[in-house]
Scaffold this motif. Structure first.
Motif, mmCIF file in Angstrom:
data_model
loop_
_atom_site.group_PDB
_atom_site.id
_atom_site.type_symbol
_atom_site.label_atom_id
_atom_site.label_comp_id
_atom_site.label_asym_id
_atom_site.label_seq_id
_atom_site.Cartn_x
_atom_site.Cartn_y
_atom_site.Cartn_z
ATOM 1 N N GLU A 1 0.709 -1.243 -0.130
ATOM 2 C CA GLU A 1 -0.087 0.133 -0.203
ATOM 3 C C GLU A 1 0.924 1.137 0.077
ATOM 4 O O GLU A 1 0.586 1.978 -0.610
ATOM 5 C CB GLU A 1 -0.909 -0.112 1.276
ATOM 6 N N LEU A 2 1.893 1.328 0.975
ATOM 7 C CA LEU A 2 2.763 2.386 0.811
ATOM 8 C C LEU A 2 3.269 2.665 -0.495
ATOM 9 O O LEU A 2 3.625 3.527 -1.024
ATOM 10 C CB LEU A 2 3.804 2.168 1.815
ATOM 11 N N LEU A 3 3.987 1.435 -1.186
ATOM 12 C CA LEU A 3 4.720 1.701 -2.249
ATOM 13 C C LEU A 3 3.666 2.168 -3.450
ATOM 14 O O LEU A 3 4.130 2.933 -4.388
ATOM 15 C CB LEU A 3 5.319 0.288 -2.740
ATOM 16 N N SER A 4 2.484 1.853 -3.334
ATOM 17 C CA SER A 4 1.552 2.204 -4.421
ATOM 18 C C SER A 4 1.014 3.641 -4.208
ATOM 19 O O SER A 4 1.048 4.389 -5.270
ATOM 20 C CB SER A 4 0.102 1.562 -4.135
ATOM 21 N N ASP A 5 1.127 3.909 -3.113
ATOM 22 C CA ASP A 5 1.196 5.408 -2.739
ATOM 23 C C ASP A 5 2.064 6.181 -3.267
ATOM 24 O O ASP A 5 2.063 7.339 -3.943
ATOM 25 C CB ASP A 5 0.874 5.834 -1.151
ATOM 26 N N ALA A 6 3.584 5.862 -3.156
ATOM 27 C CA ALA A 6 4.593 6.588 -3.307
ATOM 28 C C ALA A 6 4.473 6.425 -5.016
ATOM 29 O O ALA A 6 5.010 7.500 -5.629
ATOM 30 C CB ALA A 6 5.854 5.817 -2.990
ATOM 31 N N SER A 7 4.380 5.647 -5.792
ATOM 32 C CA SER A 7 4.041 5.342 -7.114
ATOM 33 C C SER A 7 3.310 6.336 -7.714
ATOM 34 O O SER A 7 3.336 6.681 -8.981
ATOM 35 C CB SER A 7 4.094 3.994 -7.717
ATOM 36 N N GLY B 1 2.257 9.376 -6.869
ATOM 37 C CA GLY B 1 2.903 10.588 -6.976
ATOM 38 C C GLY B 1 2.229 11.669 -6.461
ATOM 39 O O GLY B 1 2.779 12.614 -5.965
ATOM 40 N N ASP B 2 0.980 11.748 -6.552
ATOM 41 C CA ASP B 2 0.165 12.863 -6.345
ATOM 42 C C ASP B 2 -0.844 12.537 -4.963
ATOM 43 O O ASP B 2 -1.648 13.080 -4.724
ATOM 44 C CB ASP B 2 -0.947 13.176 -7.274
ATOM 45 N N SER B 3 -0.515 11.643 -4.409
ATOM 46 C CA SER B 3 -1.307 11.142 -2.954
ATOM 47 C C SER B 3 -0.746 11.923 -1.783
ATOM 48 O O SER B 3 0.427 12.100 -1.846
ATOM 49 C CB SER B 3 -1.021 9.867 -2.632
ATOM 50 N N ASP B 4 -1.821 12.551 -0.916
ATOM 51 C CA ASP B 4 -1.131 13.179 0.301
ATOM 52 C C ASP B 4 -0.217 12.164 1.073
ATOM 53 O O ASP B 4 0.701 12.667 1.848
ATOM 54 C CB ASP B 4 -2.353 13.633 1.211
ATOM 55 N N ARG B 5 -0.387 11.003 0.884
ATOM 56 C CA ARG B 5 0.147 9.937 1.878
ATOM 57 C C ARG B 5 1.667 9.632 1.168
ATOM 58 O O ARG B 5 2.462 9.505 1.928
ATOM 59 C CB ARG B 5 -0.620 8.491 2.103
ATOM 60 N N ALA B 6 1.895 10.044 0.104
ATOM 61 C CA ALA B 6 2.749 9.413 -0.553
ATOM 62 C C ALA B 6 3.985 10.486 -0.262
ATOM 63 O O ALA B 6 5.216 9.933 0.097
ATOM 64 C CB ALA B 6 2.849 9.528 -2.091
ATOM 65 N N PHE C 1 11.614 5.585 0.983
ATOM 66 C CA PHE C 1 12.346 4.267 1.487
ATOM 67 C C PHE C 1 13.790 4.710 0.980
ATOM 68 O O PHE C 1 14.092 4.942 -0.113
ATOM 69 C CB PHE C 1 11.732 3.358 0.533
ATOM 70 N N VAL C 2 14.569 4.529 1.736
ATOM 71 C CA VAL C 2 16.057 5.120 1.829
ATOM 72 C C VAL C 2 16.742 3.779 2.038
ATOM 73 O O VAL C 2 16.606 3.419 3.349
ATOM 74 C CB VAL C 2 16.398 6.316 2.456
ATOM 75 N N PRO C 3 17.870 3.436 1.255
ATOM 76 C CA PRO C 3 18.737 2.475 1.606
ATOM 77 C C PRO C 3 19.564 2.847 2.696
ATOM 78 O O PRO C 3 20.035 3.962 2.989
ATOM 79 C CB PRO C 3 19.665 1.966 0.536
#
Length: 237
Positions: A18-24, A26-31, A36-38
């Motif tokens: 779900e988090l990765l989907s928000d990040a991809s 791009g326009d989500s407030d949650r994103a 995610f940082v190595p």
């Protein structure tokens, strides 16, 4: 850290998707709230204090993950409720976090006013570094300096000057920085298992990029020719 608390959390596969989907999206407030940082790149993101908190948190998380069973009797370990350690409920064995002392060494050839730099073998990190190594049992940090320099580049050194220490959570190390002078020949005998390259470099050519590491800070001191401000050790080496 100060008034700001940091927590370790586990994310199950469903929540991670779900988090990765928000990040991809791009326009989500949650994103915008998640990144995610190595862990190897953490120091390049955000403030220095936040990177340090992340590194130390990762260090503790890794330590707890590898301290699940008692090394004496094999029983499952439990977290202590008072101290930051784990204990065995069966035999009482206590395990405290382990730190690995290591040295960083800035070597100066006083006759030519050059500094020894190296590059590690078999690592992604390809920038110039200083000679470094872990302490062995029964060894002082000063003895480690002499041994590591001799093993890695075949040189003798003198006039050790302690600079400062730095915790380095990625390897659970406590680093001790020393400056010292070349003692004798400047001919390098490379330990190719540890290093892929070593050379004498003019001070002006030392890397000047800013960083959080003790190595980069020591290179700054060497560029400024200010390492002799620190007193030489009185130990008879």
């Amino acid at each position: 850290m100060g008034d700001e608390a940091y927590f370790r959390c586990e994310v199950d596969d469903e929540a991670l998707d779900e988090l990765l989907s928000d990040a991809s999206a791009g326009d989500s407030d949650r994103a915008s709230a998640w990144r995610f940082v190595p862990i190897s790149e953490l120091r390049d993101h955000g403030s220095r204090s936040r990177a340090f908190a992340g590194f130390v948190g990762y260090e503790y998380d890794s330590w707890y993950a590898t301290r699940r069973f008692c090394g004496r009797c094999g029983a499952a370990l439990v977290h202590d409720l008072v101290e930051r350690m784990v204990r065995c409920p069966q035999c009482g064995c206590m395990e405290f976090p382990k730190l690995f002392p290591a040295v960083i060494v800035g070597i100066v050839d006083r006759e030519t006013d050059r500094v020894l730099v190296s590059r590690y073998a078999g690592r992604e990190y390809k920038r110039y570094a200083l000679i470094a190594g872990f302490c062995e049992m029964g060894e002082t940090v000063e003895e480690t300096v002499h041994r590591e320099v001799k093993e890695e580049v075949g040189l003798a050194v003198k006039n050790l000057r302690y600079y400062r220490s730095q915790p380095w959570p990625p390897s659970s190390s406590l680093l001790f920085g020393f400056f010292c002078d070349l003692d004798g020949s400047d001919a390098i005998t490379l330990d190719e298992h540890e290093l892929e390259h070593a050379e004498w470099l003019d001070r002006a050519d030392l890397p000047a990029d800013d960083g959080h590491s003790l190595t980069r800070d020591m290179m700054r001191v060497l560029r400024e020719r200010s390492e002799e401000r620190f007193p030489a050790t009185s130990l008879p080496f």
